[in-house]
Write a protein that holds these residues in place. Structure first.
Motif, PDB file in Angstrom:
ATOM      1  N   THR A 110      11.609   7.009 -12.030  1.00 29.04           N
ATOM      2  CA  THR A 110      10.339   6.652 -12.164  1.00 29.04           C
ATOM      3  C   THR A 110       9.465   6.700 -11.123  1.00 29.04           C
ATOM      4  O   THR A 110       8.200   7.038 -10.896  1.00 29.04           O
ATOM      5  CB  THR A 110       9.918   5.641 -13.332  1.00 29.04           C
ATOM      6  N   GLU A 111       9.902   5.707 -10.285  1.00 29.60           N
ATOM      7  CA  GLU A 111       9.299   5.171  -8.895  1.00 29.60           C
ATOM      8  C   GLU A 111       9.119   6.420  -8.181  1.00 29.60           C
ATOM      9  O   GLU A 111       7.936   6.564  -7.437  1.00 29.60           O
ATOM     10  CB  GLU A 111      10.152   4.095  -8.050  1.00 29.60           C
ATOM     11  N   PHE A 112      10.003   7.452  -8.120  1.00 31.09           N
ATOM     12  CA  PHE A 112       9.878   8.653  -6.918  1.00 31.09           C
ATOM     13  C   PHE A 112       9.066   9.631  -7.438  1.00 31.09           C
ATOM     14  O   PHE A 112       8.252  10.117  -6.873  1.00 31.09           O
ATOM     15  CB  PHE A 112      11.454   9.028  -7.155  1.00 31.09           C
ATOM     16  N   ILE A 113       9.128   9.986  -9.006  1.00 21.14           N
ATOM     17  CA  ILE A 113       8.318  11.057  -9.303  1.00 21.14           C
ATOM     18  C   ILE A 113       6.817  10.675 -10.022  1.00 21.14           C
ATOM     19  O   ILE A 113       5.966  11.425 -10.232  1.00 21.14           O
ATOM     20  CB  ILE A 113       8.985  11.688 -10.605  1.00 21.14           C
ATOM     21  N   GLY A 114       6.541   9.191 -10.023  1.00 21.55           N
ATOM     22  CA  GLY A 114       5.176   8.759 -10.759  1.00 21.55           C
ATOM     23  C   GLY A 114       4.171   9.496 -10.154  1.00 21.55           C
ATOM     24  O   GLY A 114       2.990   9.836 -10.616  1.00 21.55           O
ATOM     25  N   ARG A 115       4.102   9.397  -8.686  1.00 22.17           N
ATOM     26  CA  ARG A 115       2.817   9.671  -7.816  1.00 22.17           C
ATOM     27  C   ARG A 115       2.567  11.050  -8.237  1.00 22.17           C
ATOM     28  O   ARG A 115       1.255  11.453  -7.954  1.00 22.17           O
ATOM     29  CB  ARG A 115       2.972   9.265  -6.549  1.00 22.17           C
ATOM     30  N   TRP A 116       3.519  11.795  -8.184  1.00 20.53           N
ATOM     31  CA  TRP A 116       3.241  13.521  -8.340  1.00 20.53           C
ATOM     32  C   TRP A 116       2.383  14.050  -9.270  1.00 20.53           C
ATOM     33  O   TRP A 116       2.077  15.180  -9.356  1.00 20.53           O
ATOM     34  CB  TRP A 116       4.571  14.171  -8.162  1.00 20.53           C
ATOM     35  N   SER A 117       2.163  13.120 -10.623  1.00 15.34           N
ATOM     36  CA  SER A 117       1.434  13.642 -11.602  1.00 15.34           C
ATOM     37  C   SER A 117       0.064  13.758 -10.918  1.00 15.34           C
ATOM     38  O   SER A 117      -0.772  14.280 -11.796  1.00 15.34           O
ATOM     39  CB  SER A 117       1.591  12.534 -12.515  1.00 15.34           C
TER      40      SER A 117
ATOM     41  N   PHE B 113       2.860  22.411 -14.833  1.00 18.05           N
ATOM     42  CA  PHE B 113       3.534  21.659 -16.159  1.00 18.05           C
ATOM     43  C   PHE B 113       4.517  20.794 -15.830  1.00 18.05           C
ATOM     44  O   PHE B 113       4.273  19.665 -16.527  1.00 18.05           O
ATOM     45  CB  PHE B 113       4.127  23.038 -16.607  1.00 18.05           C
ATOM     46  N   ILE B 114       5.228  20.627 -14.980  1.00 20.21           N
ATOM     47  CA  ILE B 114       6.180  19.581 -14.597  1.00 20.21           C
ATOM     48  C   ILE B 114       5.523  18.366 -14.195  1.00 20.21           C
ATOM     49  O   ILE B 114       5.747  17.190 -14.753  1.00 20.21           O
ATOM     50  CB  ILE B 114       7.087  20.093 -13.533  1.00 20.21           C
ATOM     51  N   ALA B 115       4.507  18.499 -13.487  1.00 17.65           N
ATOM     52  CA  ALA B 115       3.636  17.393 -12.826  1.00 17.65           C
ATOM     53  C   ALA B 115       2.949  16.782 -13.727  1.00 17.65           C
ATOM     54  O   ALA B 115       2.785  15.626 -13.924  1.00 17.65           O
ATOM     55  CB  ALA B 115       2.953  17.823 -11.406  1.00 17.65           C
ATOM     56  N   SER B 116       2.103  17.596 -14.585  1.00 19.98           N
ATOM     57  CA  SER B 116       1.154  16.849 -15.477  1.00 19.98           C
ATOM     58  C   SER B 116       1.638  16.852 -17.084  1.00 19.98           C
ATOM     59  O   SER B 116       0.955  15.945 -17.717  1.00 19.98           O
ATOM     60  CB  SER B 116      -0.030  17.891 -15.613  1.00 19.98           C
ATOM     61  N   VAL B 117       2.831  17.208 -17.309  1.00 18.01           N
ATOM     62  CA  VAL B 117       3.207  17.019 -18.842  1.00 18.01           C
ATOM     63  C   VAL B 117       4.467  16.534 -18.735  1.00 18.01           C
ATOM     64  O   VAL B 117       4.844  15.237 -19.230  1.00 18.01           O
ATOM     65  CB  VAL B 117       3.211  18.466 -19.416  1.00 18.01           C
ATOM     66  N   VAL B 118       5.457  17.144 -17.902  1.00 22.83           N
ATOM     67  CA  VAL B 118       6.896  16.455 -18.109  1.00 22.83           C
ATOM     68  C   VAL B 118       7.075  15.287 -17.444  1.00 22.83           C
ATOM     69  O   VAL B 118       7.645  14.285 -17.937  1.00 22.83           O
ATOM     70  CB  VAL B 118       7.881  17.632 -17.410  1.00 22.83           C
ATOM     71  N   VAL B 119       6.598  14.898 -16.046  1.00 23.93           N
ATOM     72  CA  VAL B 119       6.573  13.712 -15.572  1.00 23.93           C
ATOM     73  C   VAL B 119       6.101  12.603 -16.206  1.00 23.93           C
ATOM     74  O   VAL B 119       6.575  11.544 -16.086  1.00 23.93           O
ATOM     75  CB  VAL B 119       6.304  14.127 -13.990  1.00 23.93           C
ATOM     76  N   PRO B 120       4.717  12.655 -16.457  1.00 25.85           N
ATOM     77  CA  PRO B 120       4.134  11.471 -17.279  1.00 25.85           C
ATOM     78  C   PRO B 120       5.110  11.224 -18.598  1.00 25.85           C
ATOM     79  O   PRO B 120       5.121   9.959 -18.902  1.00 25.85           O
ATOM     80  CB  PRO B 120       2.730  11.888 -17.575  1.00 25.85           C
TER      81      PRO B 120
ATOM     82  N   LEU C 118       0.703  -1.006  -0.068  1.00 28.23           N
ATOM     83  CA  LEU C 118      -0.221   0.011  -0.001  1.00 28.23           C
ATOM     84  C   LEU C 118       0.903   1.343   0.121  1.00 28.23           C
ATOM     85  O   LEU C 118       0.382   2.212  -0.374  1.00 28.23           O
ATOM     86  CB  LEU C 118      -0.972   0.151   1.224  1.00 28.23           C
ATOM     87  N   ARG C 119       2.039   1.076   0.527  1.00 32.85           N
ATOM     88  CA  ARG C 119       3.094   2.201   0.658  1.00 32.85           C
ATOM     89  C   ARG C 119       2.999   3.212  -0.513  1.00 32.85           C
ATOM     90  O   ARG C 119       2.816   4.484  -0.508  1.00 32.85           O
ATOM     91  CB  ARG C 119       4.376   2.186   1.119  1.00 32.85           C
ATOM     92  N   PRO C 120       3.154   2.841  -1.789  1.00 32.60           N
ATOM     93  CA  PRO C 120       3.131   3.536  -2.991  1.00 32.60           C
ATOM     94  C   PRO C 120       2.199   4.263  -3.238  1.00 32.60           C
ATOM     95  O   PRO C 120       2.122   5.382  -3.966  1.00 32.60           O
ATOM     96  CB  PRO C 120       3.830   2.786  -4.096  1.00 32.60           C
ATOM     97  N   TRP C 121       1.082   3.870  -2.945  1.00 38.45           N
ATOM     98  CA  TRP C 121      -0.292   4.311  -3.285  1.00 38.45           C
ATOM     99  C   TRP C 121      -0.754   5.613  -2.191  1.00 38.45           C
ATOM    100  O   TRP C 121      -1.883   6.198  -2.403  1.00 38.45           O
ATOM    101  CB  TRP C 121      -1.389   3.551  -3.428  1.00 38.45           C
ATOM    102  N   THR C 122      -0.068   5.827  -1.177  1.00 37.98           N
ATOM    103  CA  THR C 122      -0.499   6.758  -0.439  1.00 37.98           C
ATOM    104  C   THR C 122       0.057   8.226  -0.817  1.00 37.98           C
ATOM    105  O   THR C 122       1.265   8.371  -1.119  1.00 37.98           O
ATOM    106  CB  THR C 122       0.052   6.666   0.961  1.00 37.98           C
TER     107      THR C 122
END
Length: 378
Positions: A317-324, A278-285, A147-151
């Motif tokens: 990818t593991e670190f930044i993925g959730r921030w989108s 922009f970073i969270a919604s465009v660059v990160v994905p 569950l940890r990655p999904w919090t």
């Protein structure tokens, strides 16, 4: 011996979670880390009095969560109209607007999953404080780390701050007690996760440390990852072309896409907020999809070079993925808060659901990707 220099138990061997290398973990001092010599994965970080710290932060987090649910969270007033929400009512507004999936997702990642982790930790660690072995420890530990990655407590809090900046010029905003309580909950939850060391918890609860995860076969892992990545790419198209939210002002519907929202914020002079979205919604994905495609293709083609570089890419990818999820939470907060009838109301667009799918699918793709294949001599 001084409390600050106490060490862990004697040396023992464990299998690296990311490359399946057998590592000899030595006795560690306080805050000392054990790295895998092959892939540099952090096997464990030893914290003195970790059990007491985890129990203290978990209890504090639960107390602040109760407070966050009991009072007003935010209020919005414009042209003599007033609307206030708490955390529960914000989820109810989404459900009432026929966005039940978005409501369920938000309630899960900001409330249910974090609270589940906290209760599991207390169930495991309170007996440890009294020298007893907790029952069902192995099952609960697997649950906690699954569950940890999904919090996404801290991401939701950042999204609230972004939302306030976006609507500050439109009306008067009130911040309730629950906002501060939830902020403190986020701090305690973050501290809990910081001290949450998998290796040490398995030792504390006398459970056998699981080996690196094994897939059915290398081809199964590769095919599953490709399926998730391709599906997420398909969802990424409507996520960026369809409106993510609709603003209804005196009957005039004003749809807004992700890029459109960024441009509007930039024109308003909110450069930091525009950059964050922009970073969270465009660059990160895009970055995450590109890196995962490269990683999956490299193992499929049996490329043997740049192993450490590929591991760095995977960890990124593991670190930044959730921030989108920031932009999705911003929409959810604005929809919940700005409901003033015909004067001004905000409704979610279909792009919000599509973007949720992109974030979830890319996270699942990262989980399904077998990092041991990078180090395999197939």
């Amino acid at each position: 011996m001084d409390e600050s220099i106490k060490i862990t138990t004697a040396c023992h061997q464990v299998q690296c979670h990311e490359c399946a290398y057998l590592v000899e973990v030595p006795a560690l001092y306080h805050r000392q880390r054990a790295h895998c010599p092959r892939c540099q994965y952090v096997i464990t970080t030893y914290y003195q009095n970790m059990t007491q710290k985890l129990v203290a932060f978990s209890v504090a987090a639960l107390i602040f969560m109760v407070a966050a649910l009991c009072f007003k969270f935010l209020s919005f007033s414009a042209n003599g109209q007033y609307h206030a929400i708490n955390i529960i009512s914000s989820i109810e507004v989404l459900a009432e607007n026929n966005y039940l999936v978005l409501a369920m997702l938000q309630s899960a990642v900001i409330l249910l999953l974090p609270v589940t982790i906290l209760f599991c930790l207390l169930y495991l660690l309170v007996p440890v404080l009294f020298g007893k072995k907790p029952k069902y420890a192995a099952v609960l530990l697997k649950t906690i780390f699954a569950l940890r990655p999904w919090t996404m407590v801290e991401i939701f809090l950042v999204a609230v701050l972004v939302s306030l900046v976006k609507i500050m010029s439109m009306a008067d905003i009130g911040i309730g007690i629950s906002f501060y309580a939830y902020a403190l909950f986020a701090v305690c939850m973050t501290c809990t996760l910081m001290y949450l060391d998998k290796h040490q918890l398995y030792l504390l609860t006398s459970c056998e440390m699981p080996d690196a995860p094994k897939r059915h076969s290398s081809s199964h892992s590769i095919q599953t990852t490709w399926a998730l990545l391709v599906t997420s790419m398909l969802f990424y198209i409507p996520a960026n072309t369809l409106p993510i939210m609709h603003t209804d002002i005196l009957g005039d519907d004003q749809p807004s896409t992700i890029i459109g929202g960024v441009i509007t914020l930039w024109k308003m002079g909110s450069y930091p907020i525009a950059a964050i979205i922009f970073i969270a919604s465009v660059v990160v994905p895009v970055a995450k999809l590109s890196i995962l495609c490269w990683l999956n293709y490299s193992v499929q083609s049996r490329y043997t070079g740049r192993k450490k570089t590929r591991m760095i890419g995977y960890r990124l990818t593991e670190f930044i993925g959730r921030w989108s999820m920031i932009d999705v939470f911003v929409v959810a907060i604005l929809v919940s808060l700005i409901q003033l009838g015909n004067i001004m109301s905000i409704y979610p667009g279909y792009a919000a659901l599509a973007f949720c799918a992109v974030v979830i699918l890319t996270m699942m793709a990262a989980i399904s990707f077998d990092t041991t294949l990078i180090w395999s001599d197939r």
